[in-house]
Motif scaffolding. Structure first.
Motif, PDB file in Angstrom:
ATOM      1  N   GLN A 263       0.819  -1.227   0.000  1.00  0.00           N
ATOM      2  CA  GLN A 263       0.000   0.000   0.000  1.00  0.00           C
ATOM      3  C   GLN A 263       0.857   1.283   0.000  1.00  0.00           C
ATOM      4  OE1 GLN A 263      -3.985  -0.584   2.275  1.00  0.00           O
ATOM      5  NE2 GLN A 263      -2.451  -1.579   3.582  1.00  0.00           N
ATOM      6  N   LEU A 264       2.119   1.171  -0.368  1.00  0.00           N
ATOM      7  CA  LEU A 264       2.983   2.359  -0.348  1.00  0.00           C
ATOM      8  C   LEU A 264       2.509   3.419  -1.339  1.00  0.00           C
ATOM      9  CD1 LEU A 264       5.595   3.507   0.968  1.00  0.00           C
ATOM     10  CD2 LEU A 264       6.839   2.615  -1.019  1.00  0.00           C
ATOM     11  N   GLY A 265       1.852   2.997  -2.424  1.00  0.00           N
ATOM     12  CA  GLY A 265       1.356   3.952  -3.412  1.00  0.00           C
ATOM     13  C   GLY A 265      -0.045   4.444  -3.154  1.00  0.00           C
ATOM     14  N   VAL A 266      -0.646   4.031  -2.030  1.00  0.00           N
ATOM     15  CA  VAL A 266      -2.007   4.464  -1.670  1.00  0.00           C
ATOM     16  C   VAL A 266      -1.906   5.712  -0.804  1.00  0.00           C
ATOM     17  CG1 VAL A 266      -4.136   3.819  -0.482  1.00  0.00           C
ATOM     18  CG2 VAL A 266      -2.828   2.083  -1.760  1.00  0.00           C
ATOM     19  N   PRO A 267      -2.523   6.814  -1.216  1.00  0.00           N
ATOM     20  CA  PRO A 267      -2.441   8.051  -0.416  1.00  0.00           C
ATOM     21  C   PRO A 267      -2.875   7.822   1.030  1.00  0.00           C
ATOM     22  CG  PRO A 267      -3.427   8.513  -2.560  1.00  0.00           C
ATOM     23  CD  PRO A 267      -3.297   7.025  -2.460  1.00  0.00           C
ATOM     24  N   GLY A 268      -2.037   8.288   1.959  1.00  0.00           N
ATOM     25  CA  GLY A 268      -2.329   8.156   3.378  1.00  0.00           C
ATOM     26  C   GLY A 268      -1.848   6.858   4.000  1.00  0.00           C
ATOM     27  N   LYS A 269      -1.365   5.931   3.168  1.00  0.00           N
ATOM     28  CA  LYS A 269      -0.907   4.632   3.670  1.00  0.00           C
ATOM     29  C   LYS A 269       0.611   4.467   3.572  1.00  0.00           C
ATOM     30  CE  LYS A 269      -5.002   2.647   4.463  1.00  0.00           C
ATOM     31  NZ  LYS A 269      -5.388   2.059   5.766  1.00  0.00           N
ATOM     32  N   GLU A 270       1.325   5.556   3.273  1.00  0.00           N
ATOM     33  CA  GLU A 270       2.762   5.470   3.008  1.00  0.00           C
ATOM     34  C   GLU A 270       3.550   4.898   4.181  1.00  0.00           C
ATOM     35  OE1 GLU A 270       0.891   8.100   2.571  1.00  0.00           O
ATOM     36  OE2 GLU A 270       1.072   8.839   0.510  1.00  0.00           O
ATOM     37  N   GLN A 271       3.130   5.196   5.398  1.00  0.00           N
ATOM     38  CA  GLN A 271       3.800   4.663   6.581  1.00  0.00           C
ATOM     39  C   GLN A 271       3.087   3.423   7.114  1.00  0.00           C
ATOM     40  OE1 GLN A 271       6.669   5.784   7.896  1.00  0.00           O
ATOM     41  NE2 GLN A 271       6.861   7.448   6.423  1.00  0.00           N
ATOM     42  N   GLU A 272       1.753   3.487   7.183  1.00  0.00           N
ATOM     43  CA  GLU A 272       0.981   2.389   7.749  1.00  0.00           C
ATOM     44  C   GLU A 272       1.034   1.138   6.879  1.00  0.00           C
ATOM     45  OE1 GLU A 272      -3.644   1.388   9.126  1.00  0.00           O
ATOM     46  OE2 GLU A 272      -3.163   3.264   8.074  1.00  0.00           O
ATOM     47  N   GLY A 273       1.031   1.325   5.544  1.00  0.00           N
ATOM     48  CA  GLY A 273       1.001   0.191   4.625  1.00  0.00           C
ATOM     49  C   GLY A 273       2.181  -0.753   4.799  1.00  0.00           C
ATOM     50  N   PRO A 274       3.409  -0.265   4.685  1.00  0.00           N
ATOM     51  CA  PRO A 274       4.560  -1.153   4.895  1.00  0.00           C
ATOM     52  C   PRO A 274       4.599  -1.755   6.296  1.00  0.00           C
ATOM     53  CG  PRO A 274       5.241   0.833   3.743  1.00  0.00           C
ATOM     54  CD  PRO A 274       3.824   1.056   4.162  1.00  0.00           C
ATOM     55  N   LEU A 275       4.090  -1.022   7.286  1.00  0.00           N
ATOM     56  CA  LEU A 275       4.057  -1.551   8.648  1.00  0.00           C
ATOM     57  C   LEU A 275       3.101  -2.737   8.740  1.00  0.00           C
ATOM     58  CD1 LEU A 275       5.079  -1.177  11.542  1.00  0.00           C
ATOM     59  CD2 LEU A 275       3.149   0.383  11.940  1.00  0.00           C
ATOM     60  N   MET A 276       1.915  -2.606   8.115  1.00  0.00           N
ATOM     61  CA  MET A 276       0.961  -3.717   8.084  1.00  0.00           C
ATOM     62  C   MET A 276       1.542  -4.915   7.334  1.00  0.00           C
ATOM     63  SD  MET A 276      -2.541  -1.574   7.232  1.00  0.00           S
ATOM     64  CE  MET A 276      -3.499  -3.057   6.894  1.00  0.00           C
ATOM     65  N   ALA A 277       2.223  -4.620   6.229  1.00  0.00           N
ATOM     66  CA  ALA A 277       2.840  -5.686   5.444  1.00  0.00           C
ATOM     67  C   ALA A 277       3.906  -6.408   6.258  1.00  0.00           C
ATOM     68  CB  ALA A 277       3.441  -5.112   4.162  1.00  0.00           C
ATOM     69  N   ALA A 278       4.686  -5.646   7.013  1.00  0.00           N
ATOM     70  CA  ALA A 278       5.743  -6.228   7.833  1.00  0.00           C
ATOM     71  C   ALA A 278       5.161  -7.137   8.918  1.00  0.00           C
ATOM     72  CB  ALA A 278       6.594  -5.121   8.452  1.00  0.00           C
ATOM     73  N   LYS A 279       4.076  -6.708   9.529  1.00  0.00           N
ATOM     74  CA  LYS A 279       3.435  -7.517  10.567  1.00  0.00           C
ATOM     75  C   LYS A 279       2.891  -8.833   9.996  1.00  0.00           C
ATOM     76  CE  LYS A 279       2.143  -3.660  13.617  1.00  0.00           C
ATOM     77  NZ  LYS A 279       1.016  -2.865  14.185  1.00  0.00           N
ATOM     78  N   ALA A 280       2.257  -8.741   8.794  1.00  0.00           N
ATOM     79  CA  ALA A 280       1.724  -9.954   8.162  1.00  0.00           C
ATOM     80  C   ALA A 280       2.853 -10.895   7.762  1.00  0.00           C
ATOM     81  CB  ALA A 280       0.893  -9.566   6.942  1.00  0.00           C
ATOM     82  N   LEU A 281       3.938 -10.335   7.292  1.00  0.00           N
ATOM     83  CA  LEU A 281       5.083 -11.143   6.891  1.00  0.00           C
ATOM     84  C   LEU A 281       5.715 -11.841   8.096  1.00  0.00           C
ATOM     85  CD1 LEU A 281       6.941 -12.031   4.626  1.00  0.00           C
ATOM     86  CD2 LEU A 281       8.222  -9.910   4.910  1.00  0.00           C
TER      87      LEU A 281
END
Length: 583
Positions: A560-578
């Motif tokens: 979600q890095l390319g989704v407006p407003g998700k630049e920080q939260e997106g990679p964090l969510m991805a990291a948790k799922a990984l």
């Protein structure tokens, strides 16, 4: 400083040392370099119509006035201002307004430090000392001490007081290097232009360093041409130097113009410097960054080109000396393009992605490869994972931050290798505080602009080349929003489904190149695979079939890095799922 020659460009100074450098303030102040820097500073003041010009009669500056000012500084190093006026009458006009001359010296010192400064020693090593590298390091440190102490002595004698706080800033040069000619066995003919250019053997840098490059974006692809760009070139050895880079298991000789030296020397934070025995062998590839012109280039043809010298088993690339190409991305990505082409020819599959080894405290280990285009969230997810690892993770070892290759080993496992010991990462996409926590090793580029970047070492060459077998292989999807229908991680059922997604190479552009919106590129990698697509396609099918045969987890990761407003939260969510997947 007779043993020192120098060149001055816009905002840059290149010093070449062929003997001992200045030992004291007297030698510094009487050197041609100091005089030229002073004149440059004066011209800078004249453009601004500065108040400091009031130090000179009728605000007019002549050679005589410059000489008198330098002589005044020579006395001020040793004597208080009141005594200087008595022993050197021309000093009176400069020392009448003490606040004004104090501010002048302060601004002159800051002007010198604002220049990008490099010192290159190009003498034969054993002429200097039995331990030349230590001697060179001491020489660089000595220059810094002489410049700083000269400034402080002058200021203290102007004011008659001593500071209570001393700031040990880098006052000499930002970069020091030993660079010497080497007997590289290039083929005769086309490559004669390279034979007298010095090869870097050691580098000292004083990070953090901040550079503003002429450009902050890369555009287009690197085009294959049918002529050798080095043919017919005439390169001045005083204007060029070579960084011999270890790129994975390859050696690439990166020749760069001193007009772009801040970019060229930044390579030391990205690629391992080649060993002495490696630079006396023919390299795998050559890259000329900042050539005055490229002979044979047709009008309208791409300016970023490479040639496959099949007869001599080398790739040769070139980029012109233009501001539009004055961006570190043009250095890094062309080198990796050359790497990718060569490894494909050797039967390995290149990837554009981040690869890392993670060891849990429970004892479980996993090797995770995240593939995706620029801005897909590969490095950002890795950094987020580093932040949240906490007590669950014993160790997280980066293997590749951007590019690498896969190889099927003798047991049938698919092993992954990297190319770089460092990372070239967007500053604004890093987790808060990470870059600043590593600032003592960082090279920062264009911090006040969009696409501000850092070049920072993140791993060792041994780890890059260890060859970890792939356990998890993911495509980074940065454009789809996570919901019930679109989970953070999904697994592909077969190689055909996986290949379809990887071939599409979709990504929401982050504005780091000239593209915008949702774009597609073959395997999210325009650096080699499209130029040799038939070869790559054959390798991709073979390697993906092998991944599924080995039961490797092949899937898609929504960052979600390319989704407006998700630049920080997106990679964090991805990291948790990984982290949950591999735990």
């Amino acid at each position: 400083m007779e043993a020192l020659s120098y060149q001055m460009y816009d905002g840059k100074v290149v010093l070449r040392l062929r003997g001992k450098i200045c030992e004291n303030s007297e030698e510094l102040l009487t050197s041609p370099l100091f005089r030229d820097v002073l004149w440059d500073f004066i011209r800078h003041l004249q453009k601004r119509e500065s108040r400091f010009l009031n130090l000179f009669p009728n605000r007019q500056v002549s050679e005589k006035a410059i000489t008198e000012m330098i002589d005044t500084f020579r006395f001020l190093v040793k004597l208080p201002a009141d005594l200087v006026i008595k022993v050197h009458e021309p000093a009176r006009k400069f020392l009448t307004e003490r606040d004004l001359i104090y501010d002048f010296v302060e601004n002159l010192y800051n002007y010198w430090r604002s220049l990008h400064r490099v010192l290159i020693c190009d003498r034969t090593l054993d002429e200097m000392d039995r331990r030349p590298y230590r001697t060179f390091a001491e020489t660089v440190e000595r220059l810094m001490h002489v410049v700083r102490s000269t400034y402080r002595d002058i200021q203290e004698n102007i004011t008659g007081s001593h500071p209570r706080v001393y700031r040990q800033v880098s006052a000499g040069v930002e970069i020091g290097a030993i660079a010497l000619p080497a007997p590289i066995p290039y083929p005769n003919g086309d490559y004669t232009a390279l034979k007298n250019i010095s090869i870097i053997r050691q580098i000292m840098i004083y990070p953090p360093m901040i550079f503003n490059s002429p450009s902050n974006k890369r555009k287009g692809m690197f085009e294959r041409v049918n002529f050798n760009p080095v043919r017919g070139l005439h390169l001045d050895p005083e204007e060029w130097v070579c960084y011999p880079a270890k790129v994975g298991d390859l050696v690439v000789m990166i020749y760069f113009s001193m007009r772009f030296f801040e970019l060229g020397f930044s390579l030391c934070n990205l690629f391992e410097l080649a060993e002495s025995d490696q630079i006396t062998q023919q390299p795998d590839a050559i890259y000329l960054f900042g050539v005055p012109e490229i002979p044979g280039l047709m009008e309208g043809q791409s300016q970023t080109i490479f040639y496959d010298d099949e007869e001599n088993h080398m790739l040769v690339a070139a980029v012109p000396c233009r501001d539009e190409f004055g961006y570190f991305g043009y250095l890094k990505k062309m080198v990796l393009t050359l790497h990718n082409i060569i490894v494909m020819k050797r039967g390995r599959l290149p990837y554009h992605g981040a690869y890392f080894h993670i060891r849990m405290r429970s004892g479980k280990e996993s090797n995770v490869l995240i593939v995706g285009d620029t801005g897909a969230g590969k490095s950002e997810t890795l950094e987020a994972l580093r932040q949240i690892a906490g007590d669950e993770v014993e160790e997280l070892i980066p293997i590749a931050d951007d590019m690498g290759s896969l190889q099927i080993d003798s047991s049938g496992k698919v092993a992954g290798f990297g190319t770089e010991i460092g990372a070239f990462v967007r500053l604004d996409d890093l987790q808060s505080g990470y870059a600043w926590g590593q600032i003592d090793r960082t090279i920062i580029m264009n911090p006040d602009q969009t696409n501000a970047r850092v070049v920072i070492p993140i791993t060792t060459y041994d780890e890059v080349m260890r060859g970890y077998p792939v356990d998890v292989f993911l495509y980074a999807n940065n454009y789809e929003v996570v919901d019930q229908d679109y989970p953070i991680i999904r697994r592909f059922e077969n190689a055909q489904d996986a290949l379809e997604v990887f071939r599409s190479g979709a990504v929401m552009s982050k504005g780091t190149t000239n593209t915008k919106g949702l774009v597609h590129s073959y395997f999210a990698n325009i650096f080699g695979p499209p130029q040799y697509q038939d070869l790559h396609e054959e390798l991709a099918v073979r390697y993906f079939d092998q991944l599924f045969k080995q039961n490797v987890f092949v899937g898609e990761l929504r960052t979600q890095l390319g989704v407006p407003g998700k630049e920080q939260e997106g990679p964090l969510m991805a990291a948790k799922a990984l982290l949950k997947l591999i735990s």
